[in-house]
Design an enzyme around this catalytic site. Structure first.
Site, short mmCIF file in Angstrom:
data_model
loop_
_atom_site.label_atom_id
_atom_site.label_comp_id
_atom_site.label_asym_id
_atom_site.label_seq_id
_atom_site.Cartn_x
_atom_site.Cartn_y
_atom_site.Cartn_z
CG ASP A 137 58.74 -29.74 36.98
OD1 ASP A 137 58.89 -29.66 35.75
OD2 ASP A 137 57.97 -29.00 37.64
CE1 TYR B 194 58.62 -23.38 45.40
CE2 TYR B 194 58.52 -22.27 43.28
CZ TYR B 194 58.08 -23.26 44.15
OH TYR B 194 57.11 -24.12 43.74
CE LYS C 286 56.40 -27.08 48.33
NZ LYS C 286 57.04 -27.36 49.60
C1 F6R Z 1 55.08 -25.32 41.08
C2 F6R Z 1 53.84 -24.87 41.65
C3 F6R Z 1 53.06 -23.77 41.03
C4 F6R Z 1 53.86 -22.49 40.80
C5 F6R Z 1 52.94 -21.38 40.28
C6 F6R Z 1 53.68 -20.08 39.99
O1 F6R Z 1 55.51 -26.50 41.64
O2 F6R Z 1 53.44 -25.39 42.64
O3 F6R Z 1 51.93 -23.52 41.81
O4 F6R Z 1 54.48 -22.11 41.98
O5 F6R Z 1 52.30 -21.78 39.08
O6 F6R Z 1 54.72 -20.32 39.14
P1 F6R Z 1 55.65 -19.17 38.53
O7 F6R Z 1 56.21 -18.39 39.69
O8 F6R Z 1 56.70 -19.91 37.78
O9 F6R Z 1 54.77 -18.33 37.65
MG MG Z 2 55.72 -31.18 40.29
MG MG Z 3 56.61 -27.65 38.23
#
Ligand code: F6R
Ligand code: MG
Ligand code: MG
Length: 364
Positions: free
Chosen positions: A12, A226, A229
């Protein structure tokens, strides 16, 4: 007969919009970089959700520095585009600035296998978004060990001896092999815990050939924080002594629950979708899986066929949406939300610190 290597390397490197999909300019940049390389026999650039997946054939074997370098350079070039467009999390899966010979441990996910190309070589590349490598455990178990899914295990003489499944302990970094069907119950003790144990590869006991290979990289374990994913990939070879294409896709007709939805901290159904529908939107999900089928002909990828773009998966999607509705109503409660130790995001240390004086011993 030539030996061919199929490498699927994914990352990603920036989402459009948020974490929902890949911008078309990233795909065209990846195609441009790969088409300029003389190393590959063929390639196909795929996407699922916000992940770019490089599907490549070559003769350099698994863990080839040149192929890994090519994938790394491709992701770097895509990151430049992602930065120009200010896409979300540009370059997020490239954990280091410097390439050191192998993309493993540096962020991208890798599934590779080398084999003698058969007279006809059907393969399926499964790719998932918003989940973790252990998401393949249940479907691979069904494909290679469950006669209620794969009738070939019972009635195909070339499958009847069974398969060997290689499992990785992602915490202790150990590998173990199980011979199936004799060691089914031992296997299930481990792969029933997909957050820790993930199937890495499957081998035919009849021919010794590799039948399946998966990515097992876990980003948060690598980075120590983190960063996104793992969104795994899995290659399955099919037919003549291996699961038929229909047996390989059958497990996805019953959407199983996987970890990785919203903020990597929720459980949701793994919904089989067409490429066109592979955009996790609702609550950043639900988690999705696509299946691209290819016939490999002298290293050329004849395809893809978008295998879940089929009416016979409509009910699986419907069921997944119903499960999603049900789980969403549980809101911040387990088992929709993952247990504390498995969540990718947490405010627990900060909240606990603030409230610690208010916790009194229970006197009884
Ligand atoms: C990424 C994912 C999303 C993010 C979520 C919050 O793989 O699963 O659900 O975790 O959109 O993202 P941030 O913390 O970057 O605002
Ligand atoms: Mg992804
Ligand atoms: Mg992502």
């Amino acid at each position: 007969m030539s030996r061919i290597t199929l490498s699927v390397i994914k990352a990603d490197v920036g989402g459009w919009v948020g974490h929902t999909s890949v911008h078309p300019q990233l795909i065209s940049k990846a195609e441009q970089v790969l088409s300029e390389s003389s190393l590959l026999k063929d390639f196909h650039v795929a996407y699922v959700g916000d992940d770019v997946n490089l599907i490549m054939t070559h003769e350099l074997g698994v863990d080839s520095t040149e192929i890994h370098q090519l994938a790394w350079d491709t992701f770097l070039a895509c990151t430049e585009v992602a930065k120009e467009l200010k896409l979300y999390g540009a370059g997020q899966d490239l954990l280091s600035d410097a390439f050191s010979g192998n993309v493993k441990g540096m962020g991208p996910g890798v599934a590779e296998m080398e084999f003698e190309e058969r007279k006809a070589e059907p393969v399926i590349v499964f790719m998932a978004d918003k989940t973790e490598p252990g998401a393949w455990n249940l479907p691979l178990y069904k494909m290679f060990a469950d006669p209620f899914n794969t009738i070939g295990l019972v009635i195909d003489p070339k499958m009847h001896r069974g398969f060997v499944m290689e499992v990785h302990d992602l915490i202790e970094h150990k590998s173990v092999k199980f011979s199936l069907p004799e060691e089914l119950y031992d296997l299930l003790v481990f792969i029933g815990a997909p957050g820790r144990y993930a199937v890495k590869a499957v081998y035919s006991k009849t021919t010794g050939d590799i039948a399946a290979a998966c990515s097992t990289q876990r980003l948060n374990l690598m980075a120590g924080r983190y960063v996104g994913k793992d969104d795994p990939v899995c290659i399955v070879r099919c037919q003549s002594g291996l699961p038929a294409v229909g047996e390989a896709v059958e497990p996805f007709a019953n959407p199983h629950l996987v970890a990785g939805w919203m903020r990597g901290s929720h459980v949701g159904p793994l919904m089989p979708v067409s490429v066109e529908d592979s955009h996790p939107t609702r609550f950043d999900g639900p988690p999705r899986v696509i299946a691209l089928g290819f016939q490999i002909a002298n290293g050329k990828l004849i395809g893809p066929r978008d295998l879940f773009a089929d009416v016979s998966y409509d009910r699986a999607r419907q069921k997944a949406l119903e499960i999603a509705d049900y789980l969403r109503r549980l809101g911040p409660f387990e088992p929709h939300r993952l247990p504390l130790e498995d969540m990718e995001y947490t405010t627990m240390p900060e909240v606990m610190e603030r409230l610690k004086e208010r916790f009194k011993p229970i006197e009884d």
